[in-house]
Design a protein around this motif. Structure first.
Motif, PDB file in Angstrom:
ATOM      1  N   CYS A 174       3.555  -2.085  -3.932  1.00  0.00           N
ATOM      2  CA  CYS A 174       4.293  -2.422  -5.157  1.00  0.00           C
ATOM      3  C   CYS A 174       3.552  -3.541  -5.886  1.00  0.00           C
ATOM      4  O   CYS A 174       3.110  -4.521  -5.276  1.00  0.00           O
ATOM      5  CB  CYS A 174       5.702  -2.866  -4.777  1.00  0.00           C
ATOM      6  SG  CYS A 174       6.722  -3.345  -6.183  1.00  0.00           S
ATOM      7  N   GLN A 226       2.712  -5.886  -0.992  1.00  0.00           N
ATOM      8  CA  GLN A 226       3.151  -6.406  -2.285  1.00  0.00           C
ATOM      9  C   GLN A 226       2.063  -7.307  -2.859  1.00  0.00           C
ATOM     10  O   GLN A 226       1.557  -8.200  -2.179  1.00  0.00           O
ATOM     11  CB  GLN A 226       4.449  -7.203  -2.122  1.00  0.00           C
ATOM     12  CG  GLN A 226       5.249  -7.321  -3.414  1.00  0.00           C
ATOM     13  CD  GLN A 226       6.733  -7.413  -3.127  1.00  0.00           C
ATOM     14  OE1 GLN A 226       7.413  -6.422  -2.901  1.00  0.00           O
ATOM     15  NE2 GLN A 226       7.245  -8.633  -3.136  1.00  0.00           N
ATOM     16  N   ASP A 260       7.627  -7.736  -7.674  1.00  0.00           N
ATOM     17  CA  ASP A 260       8.485  -8.204  -6.573  1.00  0.00           C
ATOM     18  C   ASP A 260       9.618  -7.206  -6.397  1.00  0.00           C
ATOM     19  O   ASP A 260      10.581  -7.179  -7.173  1.00  0.00           O
ATOM     20  CB  ASP A 260       9.025  -9.602  -6.895  1.00  0.00           C
ATOM     21  CG  ASP A 260       9.722 -10.223  -5.686  1.00  0.00           C
ATOM     22  OD1 ASP A 260      10.264  -9.466  -4.864  1.00  0.00           O
ATOM     23  OD2 ASP A 260       9.721 -11.458  -5.580  1.00  0.00           O
ATOM     24  N   ARG A 266       1.959  -9.654   1.910  1.00  0.00           N
ATOM     25  CA  ARG A 266       1.702 -10.066   0.524  1.00  0.00           C
ATOM     26  C   ARG A 266       0.201 -10.227   0.340  1.00  0.00           C
ATOM     27  O   ARG A 266      -0.451 -11.017   1.026  1.00  0.00           O
ATOM     28  CB  ARG A 266       2.440 -11.363   0.211  1.00  0.00           C
ATOM     29  CG  ARG A 266       3.947 -11.219   0.437  1.00  0.00           C
ATOM     30  CD  ARG A 266       4.749 -12.410  -0.064  1.00  0.00           C
ATOM     31  NE  ARG A 266       6.150 -12.251   0.303  1.00  0.00           N
ATOM     32  CZ  ARG A 266       7.025 -11.489  -0.350  1.00  0.00           C
ATOM     33  NH1 ARG A 266       6.632 -10.848  -1.443  1.00  0.00           N
ATOM     34  NH2 ARG A 266       8.280 -11.396   0.061  1.00  0.00           N
ATOM     35  N   SER A 299      10.683  -1.929   3.925  1.00  0.00           N
ATOM     36  CA  SER A 299      10.272  -3.334   3.977  1.00  0.00           C
ATOM     37  C   SER A 299      10.585  -3.963   5.328  1.00  0.00           C
ATOM     38  O   SER A 299      10.865  -5.156   5.412  1.00  0.00           O
ATOM     39  CB  SER A 299      10.963  -4.127   2.863  1.00  0.00           C
ATOM     40  OG  SER A 299      12.370  -4.161   3.063  1.00  0.00           O
TER      41      SER A 299
END
Length: 637
Positions: free
Chosen positions: A480, A371, A483, A507, A502
């Motif tokens: 992605c 992410q 969020d 991150r 997930s």
């Protein structure tokens, strides 16, 4: 050399004359005479058979294991003729290429027990003149009469030794000794020893050829079978055996014999194997094998083998598992990781903490979510995670969700069923054993989210337009830009699919959060450009580095790359100065390319014909560029 019978009384006289006077009689065989002289020079004792050089028990066991093929052959041959050996008081030795005794057969050899003799060396330097030393030196069979032996203890028997020659090298020696010459014609002993030589050499050649053939067959990515009528598997190579082990019916795992395919293939009568026994060959057919445990798909060739009566005696089947073919195609198409985790650039605490976590996650096999903002390097990170994982040998298949319409994307992911000409695998199947990278996963339609969730939970999927369940073994790395959890909370993304992908979340920090890494990234981009275009290396001057560190880079690494590419191609020397860098918002490349084909071609050349690079330079999407390529009638290749 096979010789006529000699008068042993005269041979004894010749031997004594040499021993006492050092004189070689002209009637002594020249090879024997030369060996006597060497034995004398070596100081070999003449009276007693004394064995000095000998292998340890462990060394002898090791050599016997190494030469098991030869020993096994001679063991079997001896079992058939041992009565002959007993009747005529014969003994036989098998020696290796270094003249060490591997095995003693039948009667004691020159009054030595098997335990004393086996492992001993019988070279000329050990026992002097013997049929062994002469046959070894001259590489021919040699019959030696007792009085010609160097050691007097050995002169009571005659010996015939043959070298076993394979590929023009002496591999072994076989010696037969007779102590009752009057009862056994020399011609019979010689014929027997020569027969052993011929049979053993032919056997070793065949076995060497079979070993090479088996090694080749085990190395090829194909399952190879030799099958008898009724479905009995007579031979299977390494891959074939592994496939067979997976189809043995429950309860029969401990049986030593191979499976009978007519019993374990539920559709046996509808396969090319059955037709092969009817004399019908098949070539490169896509075949489904249905077993009680699993359904397999192979590309199969079946060739009938006919006997002298022209009836089909057996068949050879060669098959390539389709999952292996897909992996091979994936590698051939370049579906491999291009970047490692160690190739990712950065020294800031934020970046190194993220990289450490990615390395830990790579060692697990569960699905993973990356992410981060657009342009932060999620795709490179996915490559690095795949390469650091246990799936590195498998394919890495990347799918950019946003570039493909939903109806086309479903077929792209799941493949297409239908006729043999129409059906093709999707990227879920191509990624079998490897990793499927789903970029911009938030753009998946709700229907595809649910279909992917079904497939990943069940580890199987069906192609579009068919109902056949196909097993899959895939790890998903999803990326992605937004969020994803908030999208789930808003009800615009499947909570079930989110939970699946997930299991672990990495991150990826934006460039503004790792500002100290900007100069290093810029220099890395410059190095890659120089290597890609085979141009001299260029360097970023300190003032230029300060300039790019002062900017927030909302477009992250992707935006930085576009700016550095423009600066690289604009700079004529080897140093990129502050003046060479056109920062975002400043006057950059002309927008004339949108209306002028010549201007478009100019920037197209500046980007080296690379779509992604040109997209970065012009700050537009690749979809937009494809539209302009089509507009101007240009080929993207």
């Amino acid at each position: 050399m096979i010789r006529e019978r000699r008068n042993k009384t005269k041979l004894k006289v010749y031997y004594d004359k040499f021993v006492k006077e050092g004189v070689i009689d002209p009637n002594v065989h020249p090879w024997v005479a030369e060996s006597w002289q060497r034995s004398e020079n070596l100081g070999v004792g003449k009276e007693t058979f004394c064995l000095k050089a000998k292998l340890s028990e462990q060394e002898l066991a090791g050599r016997r294991e190494k030469y098991g093929t030869a020993i096994s052959f001679l063991d079997g041959l001896y079992e058939e003729i041992k009565e002959h050996f007993t009747t005529y008081n014969l003994s036989m030795l098998l020696l290796d290429q270094n003249i060490y005794v591997l095995k003693n057969y039948a009667m004691p050899f020159y009054q030595k027990t098997a335990g004393e003799l086996e492992g001993a060396r019988l070279g000329e330097e050990d026992v002097g003149t013997s049929s062994v030393s002469i046959a070894y030196k001259h590489r021919v069979p040699f019959l030696m009469f007792g009085p010609e032996m160097w050691i007097r203890d050995c002169q009571s028997g005659d010996a015939c030794t043959v070298p076993i020659i394979v590929d023009n090298q002496v591999k072994f020696m076989v010696t037969v000794v007779s102590v009752q010459q009057d009862e056994l014609p020399y011609s019979a002993m010689v014929a027997m020893v020569l027969s052993i030589k011929y049979a053993m050499e032919q056997h070793l050649k065949v076995m060497a050829s079979l070993t090479a053939t088996h090694t080749i067959l085990d190395a090829v990515p194909l399952a190879v079978y030799h099958i008898f009528p009724g479905g009995e598997v007579a031979y299977a190579n390494k891959l074939g055996q592994s496939r067979l082990s997976g189809i043995v019916p429950p309860g029969n795992e401990d049986r030593e014999e191979g499976p009978n395919l007519s019993n374990v293939l539920l559709n046996y009568r509808h396969t090319p194997l059955y037709r092969g026994f009817l004399g019908v060959p098949s070539y490169n057919r896509e075949v489904t094998w249905i077993t009680p445990r699993k359904t397999y798909e192979d590309i199969t060739t079946v060739v009938p083998l006919r006997g002298d009566d022209n009836d089909v005696d057996s068949i050879v089947a060669v098959s390539l598992p389709i999952e292996d073919l897909r992996t091979l195609v994936a590698h051939t198409a370049g579906y491999t990781a291009r970047y490692s985790l160690s190739s990712l650039v950065g020294v800031s605490n934020t970046f190194t903490s993220m990289l450490d976590k990615a390395g830990r996650m790579a060692r697990h096999d569960y699905h993973l979510l990356l992410q981060g903002e657009p342009g932060t390097g999620k795709q490179r990170l996915a490559h690095g995670i795949h390469q650091a994982s246990s799936r590195a040998a498998g394919p890495l298949i990347a799918v950019r969700i946003g570039d493909t319409p939903s109806d086309v994307l479903e077929m792209d992911l799941f493949g297409r069923g239908g006729s043999e000409a129409e059906r093709r695998p999707g990227k879920l199947e191509l990624a079998n054993g490897g990793t499927l990278f789903l970029d911009e996963v938030e753009k998946l339609s709700a229907a595809l989210q649910e279909k992917l969730a079904d497939a990943l939970e069940a580890n199987e999927m069906s192609r579009s337009g068919e109902t056949v369940a196909r097993p899959i073994d895939v790890r998903v790395i999803a990326a992605c830009d937004s969020d994803l959890k908030k999208l789930v909370e808003k009800g615009v993304f499947s909570a079930r699919f989110y939970e699946i992908i997930s299991h672990a979340v990495v991150r990826v920090p934006p460039l503004r959060a790792r500002r100290d890494d900007v100069p290093g990234l810029a220099n890395h981009i410059i190095e890659e450009l120089a290597a890609l275009h085979n141009l001299p290396a260029k360097y970023l001057e300190p003032e230029a580095a300060e300039l790019i560190m002062s900017y927030d880079w909302p477009g992250n690494i992707k935006q930085l790359q576009g700016v550095m590419e423009q600066a690289f191609f604009r700079t004529t020397g080897t140093t990129i100065t502050r003046a060479d860098i056109v920062m975002p918002g400043e006057r950059g490349l002309s927008k004339a390319w949108k209306e002028d084909k010549a201007a478009f071609i100019e920037v197209w050349k500046a980007a080296g014909g690379n779509i992604s690079r040109l997209a970065n330079m012009l700050d537009v999407s690749r979809v937009t560029l494809y539209r302009y390529l089509k507009k101007y009638g240009l080929d993207k290749d």
